[in-house]
Design an enzyme around this catalytic site. Structure first.
Site, PDB file in Angstrom:
ATOM      1  N   GLU A 115      21.483  -6.136  28.101  1.00 51.85           N
ATOM      2  CA  GLU A 115      22.242  -6.344  26.912  1.00 51.85           C
ATOM      3  C   GLU A 115      23.225  -7.367  26.914  1.00 51.85           C
ATOM      4  O   GLU A 115      23.162  -7.992  25.636  1.00 51.85           O
ATOM      5  CB  GLU A 115      22.894  -4.904  26.630  1.00 51.85           C
ATOM      6  CG  GLU A 115      21.923  -3.787  26.077  1.00 51.85           C
ATOM      7  CD  GLU A 115      22.538  -2.545  25.837  1.00 51.85           C
ATOM      8  OE1 GLU A 115      22.404  -1.880  24.967  1.00 51.85           O
ATOM      9  OE2 GLU A 115      23.360  -2.051  26.801  1.00 51.85           O
ATOM     10  N   GLU A 137      17.111   3.401  30.047  1.00 52.74           N
ATOM     11  CA  GLU A 137      17.980   4.484  29.572  1.00 52.74           C
ATOM     12  C   GLU A 137      17.383   5.779  28.973  1.00 52.74           C
ATOM     13  O   GLU A 137      17.823   6.804  29.042  1.00 52.74           O
ATOM     14  CB  GLU A 137      18.902   4.017  28.224  1.00 52.74           C
ATOM     15  CG  GLU A 137      20.209   2.953  28.706  1.00 52.74           C
ATOM     16  CD  GLU A 137      19.591   1.802  28.934  1.00 52.74           C
ATOM     17  OE1 GLU A 137      20.518   0.733  28.767  1.00 52.74           O
ATOM     18  OE2 GLU A 137      18.340   1.390  29.024  1.00 52.74           O
TER      19      GLU A 137
END
Length: 671
Positions: A115, A137
């Site tokens: 990210e 995740e």
């Protein structure tokens, strides 16, 4: 945490380097440092021509701060919202800074690390062995909540973003990441990484994110576009098919976040993403997954159950038996840089294992001279195993580690046939060795600490997660998975339809239906293990309805499992097709109406109750070993956090177990 350096040409390098950790994570130190760095960039805007984001660690950025995440409660939701909003605000300030920003990815960039890179205009990755990029995740019950879903969807389009990156949990090598759109360039040296970043800044002074440019259109269209709108109904159906009917909140939230976020502006999509992540963070399943796959895994791999013994590392490994298991063990050792000799009764059989330049194959025991580890992987027969150890013992290095790959036979009994039982240990690998990450180390009554430590160190060297358990028939993994298979066959004997049994297990989160698993293991092996157990147990052995059904399948109908091409399932060209149509005719009991939730709980509770017995009896040394072993080795549903954590976190484990015991038998009675 972030070193700020501006050169004479106006290029600022932001070097991520958390002083308190070996890896960079999205902790409070990072958040404050990134805010300060972007504040300074804005203050010095007129002197800045571009920005490079890189790392001083071996990895680029490891991701979110899992210890903090694991403690999150519903009361923390407002603070979490503020924290995530701060992180996203700084990313947004960076990508709209008005100067080219390049991510120089010098190692793994996973989760939050990717990210960080996505908030830059250009991504260059170092093609090094450890460099991986991805969003793991989903495997922890979470979603990429620092802009990962929003940016990936806008960069690639809904379908590629979901299938390749967000729902898969894959960790891609740099070339794969480039092919799938999230890496722009690959370089081979750290020096080239910075050189290319500087060159790109010079060549692209007006860089901006695609979604910030005039005329931007989302690849593949938004959900309101006719072509994508026609495809959207298939998305949840496909996801449910991939989950095999199990209801897991993380993949469902990822899909919802991606689709809903694609219909609104960037800022609103970010808020949707934040809210959905907080829902997952404060829920039970994410805590279970983080507990098992982060905390328990770290403890196990860190040597929680390893004796504190100083031992020399393995140098030369002998593998006895060149079947699929022996060949897999040999290859794993060779890939780790060990010298390996594979011995089988004939040179032709041994040659099957010669898949690597470090592997020597032989039928001559003399070729095992000097081996300081021997791992036996022959047929599950105690006399044969003891015979092969006796044959090779004279030529091995003094004090060599003696290991058996048995999956069920007690190590203490096998050790009676060797001269040095203190050096004898079980090393139970799982098939296929190349893919299965678990190693079950079994400690016999006379196994010494040094042998356990040597086996543990060897397991870590070849990339396995080693759990350490005490001796007993079936040890931990084979014993507990046996209850899963036995429960399923028992249901079949009760008259429960086979399809309902399989679907119940899949919807509970098991990766494979128990009848399909029984075929893989082979019903003849299930039968042989049960008969060996009965012989060892004597009059105390209790027969169950499943035993008669297995005997009928093997002895009367010649359906021993997948290897023979016939078992509970029908096989065509080695591929499983349908359940055997004659199964119902084998059942003499009248059909019993069992509530579907009971079918699912019978699987989960049968294994959980037996695992707690393993802990009480001392077969399991630690709960962490039980949780990790159950997920990695025997397919216990990962959402539970492991077979022992399932019992701990259940709202009323004892009450539900007693209810099952009253309906279906005393095996469900909790300790």
């Amino acid at each position: 945490m972030i070193k700020y350096e501006r050169d004479g040409g106006g290029v600022v390098t932001l070097t991520l380097d958390d002083p308190g950790q070996s890896a960079n994570t999205m902790n409070a130190t990072y958040v404050a440092a990134m805010t300060a760095a972007v504040d300074r960039l804005e203050a010095e805007r007129e002197q800045v021509t571009g920005v490079i984001v890189t790392s001083a660690k071996k990895t680029f950025f490891a991701g979110g701060d899992l210890p903090t995440m694991a403690r999150a409660t519903k009361e923390d939701a407002p603070a979490l919202f503020e924290l995530l909003s701060t992180i996203k605000r700084d990313f947004r300030r960076l990508e709209t800074y008005g100067r080219p920003v390049v991510a120089a990815i010098n190692g793994a960039a996973l989760g939050g690390g990717l990210e960080v890179a996505l908030a830059c205009h250009h991504r260059i990755a170092l093609d090094a062995p450890g460099t991986r990029l991805g969003f793991p995740e989903v495997t922890l019950g979470l979603l990429p909540g620092a802009g990962g879903v929003t940016r990936t969807v806008r960069m690639l389009g809904l379908a590629p973003a979901l299938t390749v990156w967000l729902l898969s949990g894959r960790r891609l090598r740099p070339a794969e990441a480039r092919d799938h759109g999230l890496v722009d360039e690959i370089v081979s040296t750290p020096a080239a990484l910075i050189q290319r970043a500087r060159a790109w800044i010079v060549a692209n002074p007006s860089a901006a994110q695609p979604w910030d440019r005039e005329g931007y259109r989302m690849p593949g269209g938004t959900p309101s576009s006719p072509q994508l709108a026609a495809q959207l109904p298939a998305f949840p159906a496909t996801l449910r098919q991939q989950l095999k009917g199990a209801s897991l909140p993380a993949p469902e939230k990822i899909l919802a976040t991606a689709v809903e976020g694609a219909q609104v502006d960037f800022a609103t999509a970010q808020v949707i993403e934040t809210r959905n992540l907080i829902t997952l963070l404060t829920g039970r399943i994410a805590k279970n997954l983080i507990g098992a796959l982060f905390f328990d895994m770290r403890a196990v791999n860190g040597g929680l159950a390893r004796p504190e013994a100083e031992v020399a590392p393995a140098r030369k490994v002998a593998v006895l038996g060149a079947g699929m298991m022996g060949a897999g063990i040999a290859l794993a050792c060779a890939k780790a840089g060990l010298e390996v000799v594979v011995k089988d009764v004939t040179g032709e059989l041994a040659a099957r294992a010669a898949q690597h330049e470090r592997i020597t194959t032989t039928a001559d025991v003399a070729d095992l001279a000097g081996c300081d580890v021997v791992i036996e992987a022959v047929f599950e027969d105690p006399a044969l195993k003891q015979a092969v150890f006796a044959e090779v013992a004279p030529v091995l290095a003094p004090g060599a580690l003696l290991a058996s790959n048995t999956s069920t036979l007690p190590i203490t009994g096998l050790a009676t046939g060797v001269e040095r039982p203190e050096s004898f240990v079980g090393m139970h690998f799982f098939s296929p060795v190349g893919k299965m990450p678990l190693l079950e180390i079994v400690v016999g009554e006379r196994t010494g600490d040094e042998a356990v430590a040597r086996a543990f160190d060897l397991g870590r060297r070849i990339g396995k997660t080693p759990i350490v358990v005490n001796d007993g028939r079936g040890f931990f993994t084979s014993r507990v998975i046996g209850t899963f298979i036995d429960e399923a066959i028992g249901m079949l004997a009760e008259g429960v339809p086979a399809a309902a049994i399989e679907h119940a297990a899949l919807q509970a989160g098991y990766p494979t239906g128990p009848l399909a698993l029984a075929d893989e293991v082979s019903l003849s092996l299930v039968q042989r293990i049960r008969r060996q157990t009965a012989a060892a147990t004597g009059p105390a052995f209790v027969a169950t309805p499943s035993h008669g059904l297995v005997d009928a399948m093997v002895d009367e109908h010649d359906r021993p499992g997948r290897a023979a091409g016939r078992g509970f399932y029908v096989y065509e060209d080695g591929k499983r097709t349908t359940l055997w149509p004659e199964l119902a005719a084998l059942v003499t009991a009248e059909g019993r109406a069992v509530p579907f939730p009971d079918l699912k709980d019978r699987f989960l509770f049968a294994e959980a109750v037996d695992a707690r017995r393993c802990l009480d009896e001392g077969v399991l040394r630690t709960a962490e070993d039980g949780n990790v072993g159950s997920i990695l080795g025997i397919g216990y549903p990962a959402w539970t956090g492991g077979v022992l954590r399932f019992a701990e976190q259940h709202a009323d484990f004892r009450g539900r177990a007693l209810a099952l015991a009253a309906r279906y038998g005393s095996r469900f009675e909790p300790a």
